[in-house]
Design a protein around this motif. Structure first.
Motif, PDB file in Angstrom:
ATOM      1  N   ARG A 181     -10.240  10.967  -0.021  1.00  5.78           N
ATOM      2  CA  ARG A 181      -9.207  10.377  -0.884  1.00  5.78           C
ATOM      3  C   ARG A 181      -9.015   8.910  -0.482  1.00  5.78           C
ATOM      4  NH1 ARG A 181      -3.800  13.825  -0.870  1.00  5.78           N
ATOM      5  NH2 ARG A 181      -3.836  13.607  -3.133  1.00  5.78           N
ATOM      6  N   ALA A 182      -8.689   8.100  -1.460  1.00  6.88           N
ATOM      7  CA  ALA A 182      -8.392   6.698  -1.179  1.00  6.88           C
ATOM      8  C   ALA A 182      -7.377   6.196  -2.191  1.00  6.88           C
ATOM      9  CB  ALA A 182      -9.663   5.850  -1.240  1.00  6.88           C
ATOM     10  N   VAL A 221      -3.390   3.462  -7.231  1.00  8.59           N
ATOM     11  CA  VAL A 221      -4.403   4.302  -7.873  1.00  8.59           C
ATOM     12  C   VAL A 221      -4.959   5.262  -6.828  1.00  8.59           C
ATOM     13  CG1 VAL A 221      -6.591   4.338  -9.142  1.00  8.59           C
ATOM     14  CG2 VAL A 221      -5.009   2.408  -9.426  1.00  8.59           C
ATOM     15  N   LEU A 222      -4.937   6.565  -7.130  1.00 11.70           N
ATOM     16  CA  LEU A 222      -5.496   7.577  -6.246  1.00 11.70           C
ATOM     17  C   LEU A 222      -6.873   7.983  -6.742  1.00 11.70           C
ATOM     18  CD1 LEU A 222      -5.443   9.744  -4.005  1.00 11.70           C
ATOM     19  CD2 LEU A 222      -4.186  11.228  -5.604  1.00 11.70           C
ATOM     20  N   LEU A 223      -7.850   7.923  -5.838  1.00  9.27           N
ATOM     21  CA  LEU A 223      -9.224   8.320  -6.145  1.00  9.27           C
ATOM     22  C   LEU A 223      -9.610   9.463  -5.224  1.00  9.27           C
ATOM     23  CD1 LEU A 223     -10.608   4.684  -6.231  1.00  9.27           C
ATOM     24  CD2 LEU A 223     -10.111   6.097  -8.224  1.00  9.27           C
ATOM     25  N   GLU A 224     -10.263  10.482  -5.774  1.00  6.90           N
ATOM     26  CA  GLU A 224     -10.639  11.654  -5.000  1.00  6.90           C
ATOM     27  C   GLU A 224     -12.066  12.058  -5.330  1.00  6.90           C
ATOM     28  OE1 GLU A 224      -6.452  14.072  -4.549  1.00  6.90           O
ATOM     29  OE2 GLU A 224      -7.565  14.315  -6.428  1.00  6.90           O
ATOM     30  N   GLY A 225     -12.720  12.691  -4.351  1.00  3.35           N
ATOM     31  CA  GLY A 225     -14.079  13.175  -4.575  1.00  3.35           C
ATOM     32  C   GLY A 225     -14.873  13.187  -3.293  1.00  3.35           C
ATOM     33  N   ARG A 233     -16.037   3.956  -6.129  1.00  5.82           N
ATOM     34  CA  ARG A 233     -14.996   3.832  -7.156  1.00  5.82           C
ATOM     35  C   ARG A 233     -13.824   2.992  -6.663  1.00  5.82           C
ATOM     36  NH1 ARG A 233     -14.178   9.698  -7.305  1.00  5.82           N
ATOM     37  NH2 ARG A 233     -12.328   9.308  -8.585  1.00  5.82           N
ATOM     38  N   ALA A 234     -13.545   3.051  -5.366  1.00  4.49           N
ATOM     39  CA  ALA A 234     -12.475   2.215  -4.817  1.00  4.49           C
ATOM     40  C   ALA A 234     -12.832   0.737  -4.951  1.00  4.49           C
ATOM     41  CB  ALA A 234     -12.227   2.578  -3.353  1.00  4.49           C
ATOM     42  N   GLN A 235     -14.107   0.422  -4.735  1.00  8.74           N
ATOM     43  CA  GLN A 235     -14.533  -0.970  -4.892  1.00  8.74           C
ATOM     44  C   GLN A 235     -14.436  -1.398  -6.355  1.00  8.74           C
ATOM     45  OE1 GLN A 235     -15.412  -3.275  -2.412  1.00  8.74           O
ATOM     46  NE2 GLN A 235     -15.089  -4.547  -4.235  1.00  8.74           N
ATOM     47  N   GLN A 236     -14.827  -0.507  -7.266  1.00  7.04           N
ATOM     48  CA  GLN A 236     -14.684  -0.803  -8.690  1.00  7.04           C
ATOM     49  C   GLN A 236     -13.219  -1.056  -9.059  1.00  7.04           C
ATOM     50  OE1 GLN A 236     -17.069   2.826 -10.065  1.00  7.04           O
ATOM     51  NE2 GLN A 236     -17.447   1.382 -11.741  1.00  7.04           N
ATOM     52  N   THR A 237     -12.342  -0.216  -8.529  1.00  2.98           N
ATOM     53  CA  THR A 237     -10.917  -0.345  -8.840  1.00  2.98           C
ATOM     54  C   THR A 237     -10.355  -1.640  -8.274  1.00  2.98           C
ATOM     55  OG1 THR A 237     -10.727   2.062  -8.739  1.00  2.98           O
ATOM     56  CG2 THR A 237      -8.686   0.803  -8.702  1.00  2.98           C
ATOM     57  N   THR A 238     -10.774  -2.007  -7.083  1.00  7.56           N
ATOM     58  CA  THR A 238     -10.342  -3.270  -6.485  1.00  7.56           C
ATOM     59  C   THR A 238     -10.771  -4.443  -7.352  1.00  7.56           C
ATOM     60  OG1 THR A 238     -10.481  -2.334  -4.260  1.00  7.56           O
ATOM     61  CG2 THR A 238     -10.503  -4.734  -4.434  1.00  7.56           C
ATOM     62  N   ASP A 239     -11.996  -4.391  -7.855  1.00  8.91           N
ATOM     63  CA  ASP A 239     -12.479  -5.461  -8.735  1.00  8.91           C
ATOM     64  C   ASP A 239     -11.692  -5.494 -10.034  1.00  8.91           C
ATOM     65  OD1 ASP A 239     -14.366  -5.987  -6.800  1.00  8.91           O
ATOM     66  OD2 ASP A 239     -15.966  -4.852  -7.805  1.00  8.91           O
ATOM     67  N   SER A 250      -4.254   6.177   3.251  1.00  6.34           N
ATOM     68  CA  SER A 250      -2.903   6.741   3.218  1.00  6.34           C
ATOM     69  C   SER A 250      -2.170   6.252   1.978  1.00  6.34           C
ATOM     70  CB  SER A 250      -2.113   6.366   4.482  1.00  6.34           C
ATOM     71  OG  SER A 250      -2.053   4.961   4.626  1.00  6.34           O
ATOM     72  N   ALA A 251      -1.244   7.075   1.488  1.00  8.74           N
ATOM     73  CA  ALA A 251      -0.516   6.759   0.261  1.00  8.74           C
ATOM     74  C   ALA A 251       0.456   5.602   0.481  1.00  8.74           C
ATOM     75  CB  ALA A 251       0.239   7.994  -0.220  1.00  8.74           C
ATOM     76  N   PRO A 252       0.672   4.788  -0.538  1.00  8.51           N
ATOM     77  CA  PRO A 252       1.658   3.711  -0.417  1.00  8.51           C
ATOM     78  C   PRO A 252       3.073   4.257  -0.334  1.00  8.51           C
ATOM     79  CG  PRO A 252       0.858   3.865  -2.672  1.00  8.51           C
ATOM     80  CD  PRO A 252       0.019   4.804  -1.855  1.00  8.51           C
ATOM     81  N   GLN A 253       3.981   3.472   0.175  1.00 12.02           N
ATOM     82  CA  GLN A 253       5.372   3.889   0.311  1.00 12.02           C
ATOM     83  C   GLN A 253       5.957   4.268  -1.054  1.00 12.02           C
ATOM     84  OE1 GLN A 253       7.857   0.969   2.179  1.00 12.02           O
ATOM     85  NE2 GLN A 253       9.692   2.234   2.124  1.00 12.02           N
ATOM     86  N   GLY A 254       6.609   5.430  -1.078  1.00 12.01           N
ATOM     87  CA  GLY A 254       7.230   5.894  -2.314  1.00 12.01           C
ATOM     88  C   GLY A 254       6.333   6.755  -3.180  1.00 12.01           C
ATOM     89  N   TRP A 255       5.059   6.898  -2.804  1.00 13.03           N
ATOM     90  CA  TRP A 255       4.125   7.681  -3.628  1.00 13.03           C
ATOM     91  C   TRP A 255       4.563   9.147  -3.661  1.00 13.03           C
ATOM     92  CZ3 TRP A 255      -0.158   6.316  -6.493  1.00 13.03           C
ATOM     93  CH2 TRP A 255      -0.971   7.347  -6.948  1.00 13.03           C
ATOM     94  N   GLY A 256       4.671   9.706  -4.849  1.00  9.61           N
ATOM     95  CA  GLY A 256       5.022  11.109  -5.006  1.00  9.61           C
ATOM     96  C   GLY A 256       6.471  11.428  -4.712  1.00  9.61           C
ATOM     97  N   GLU A 257       7.319  10.400  -4.570  1.00 13.39           N
ATOM     98  CA  GLU A 257       8.733  10.613  -4.292  1.00 13.39           C
ATOM     99  C   GLU A 257       9.564  10.198  -5.499  1.00 13.39           C
ATOM    100  OE1 GLU A 257       9.656   8.336  -0.847  1.00 13.39           O
ATOM    101  OE2 GLU A 257       8.189   9.347   0.437  1.00 13.39           O
ATOM    102  N   TYR A 258      10.770  10.750  -5.595  1.00 18.40           N
ATOM    103  CA  TYR A 258      11.677  10.294  -6.633  1.00 18.40           C
ATOM    104  C   TYR A 258      12.281   8.955  -6.227  1.00 18.40           C
ATOM    105  CZ  TYR A 258      11.348  15.060  -8.414  1.00 18.40           C
ATOM    106  OH  TYR A 258      10.875  16.241  -8.900  1.00 18.40           O
ATOM    107  N   PRO A 259      12.546   8.073  -7.188  1.00 15.95           N
ATOM    108  CA  PRO A 259      13.100   6.764  -6.838  1.00 15.95           C
ATOM    109  C   PRO A 259      14.486   6.880  -6.212  1.00 15.95           C
ATOM    110  CG  PRO A 259      13.160   7.113  -9.212  1.00 15.95           C
ATOM    111  CD  PRO A 259      12.366   8.239  -8.631  1.00 15.95           C
TER     112      PRO A 259
END
Length: 379
Positions: A181-182, A221-225, A233-239, A250-259
């Protein structure tokens, strides 16, 4: 609302007996899981009997070869996830509130970022066992993914807030755990930039598992595989995102949490509504603290209103939000709010199929004893 009685059945048969006796005594019944979302919706008008499902917490069956699991309603999703992970599998539902149970998650229809690819509970249920208001046990669906006979009942109970019956067991289809995951994140400067960043990913071939906007101005953006594919795909997404996009395991702060906020609003609208919605929420008068937002590329998100808003001001924000979402046929539903704010808010907003929903309620609960008043329209 304080219950007069509490029952904690250990088996489906005991749950059926409890519901049957409640019907004979004409008691109102409110189910409870782990209380992580017990404050969602309106308080019930009556609560004679609270049915606590914490003892209904067994893993009934896991057929790993068929990617299917059956669990009782009181089982915490965290524990279910740990058990499935030992077999390299998962139930593709996020757990924004630790301790949330199978039954509570279905009853509130709750989901997180993974809904972008895998959907919500209603998309993953293939079988459901419930106890009707009269104490009779009803089952739908089966143990294999191709069995679609019970999908309608499973979907009907998703988001029903305990108003149609007591959920006691659920069967889900599973997915393999990804080998890698990335997360790719990028800070954005405003509503238009946030919208463009989300759209660039959604209309690309990188196949994200989730795309999220997170206040105060981050697109993740979460990428899995498999490792090689995720890295490429992470490099593609960065571009795609450009700027100072970064990749992390690791997930960014607040990912999957309620605001953050004392009032939580659930928002559903097409992805094109993101920029206008953020524009409305950018400068809320009297807030003191910023309004926080999480938004999935699937078109679902949450808005958190700060404690500094007076009840009338919170109602004004909700009205403005609904007005802009209405242009996209979107809706905003209040999940919880402080008591003084509740009195000023229309929790559910316009609900066109109200007549149909009342007929369904009459069919499943003719005496209106199950969680009376918790759902839309006082159902």
């Amino acid at each position: 609302m304080v219950p007069s009685l509490v029952a904690a059945p250990r088996t489906v048969a005991e749950a059926a007996d409890v519901m049957r006796v409640a019907a004979e005594l004409e008691l109102s019944v409110v189910p409870r899981g782990a209380e992580t979302r017990l404050d969602w919706g309106a308080p019930p008008r009556r609560c004679d009997l609270l049915v606590d499902t914490y003892r209904l917490d067994a893993l009934v069956e896991h057929v790993s070869g068929d990617l299917v699991v059956k669990a009782q309603a009181g089982m915490p999703l965290d524990r279910l996830g740990e058990t499935l992970a030992d077999h390299g599998q998962r139930l593709a539902l996020d757990v924004p509130l630790p301790g949330s149970t199978v039954g509570g998650t279905i009853a509130t229809g709750a989901a997180g970022p993974l809904r972008s690819l895998y959907g919500t509970p209603r998309d993953l249920i293939i079988g459901l066992t419930i106890v009707r208001a009269d104490g009779r046990v009803a089952r739908s669906g089966g143990k294999v993914v191709k069995n679609v006979a019970g999908y309608d009942l499973g979907r009907l109970f998703c988001g029903s807030f305990g108003t149609l019956g007591l959920i006691v067991e659920a069967t889900f289809r599973l997915h393999p755990l990804p080998a890698a995951r990335a997360w790719v994140t990028r800070a954005v400067g405003g509503p238009d930039e946030a919208y463009e960043a989300v759209q660039s990913v959604l209309h690309s071939p990188v196949a994200p598992s989730a795309v999220e906007y997170l206040s105060p101005g981050v697109v993740g953006v979460l990428l899995e595989g498999v490792p090689e594919g995720v890295s490429a795909r992470a490099q593609q997404t960065t571009d795609l995102l450009g700027g100072e996009a970064r990749t992390s395991e690791s997930a960014p702060q607040g990912w999957g949490e309620y605001p953050v906020g004392t009032t939580l609003i659930d928002v559903t609208a097409p992805p094109t509504a993101l920029s206008p919605m953020l524009t409305v929420l950018e400068n809320v008068p009297g807030a003191g603290e910023p309004v926080t937002v999480t938004w999935s590329g699937s078109g679902n998100g949450h808005v958190g209103l700060p404690a500094g808003l007076a009840p009338a001001e919170a109602a004004g924000v909700l009205t403005a939000l609904r007005a802009v979402l209405a242009r996209y046929r979107g809706v905003a539903v209040v999940r919880y709010a402080p008591r003084d704010v509740r009195d000023e808010l229309d929790f559910w907003g316009p609900v066109p199929p109200m007549a149909l929903m009342r007929r369904v309620k009459d069919q499943f609960d003719p005496d209106h004893r199950l969680s009376p008043g918790r759902f839309v329209g006082g159902i």
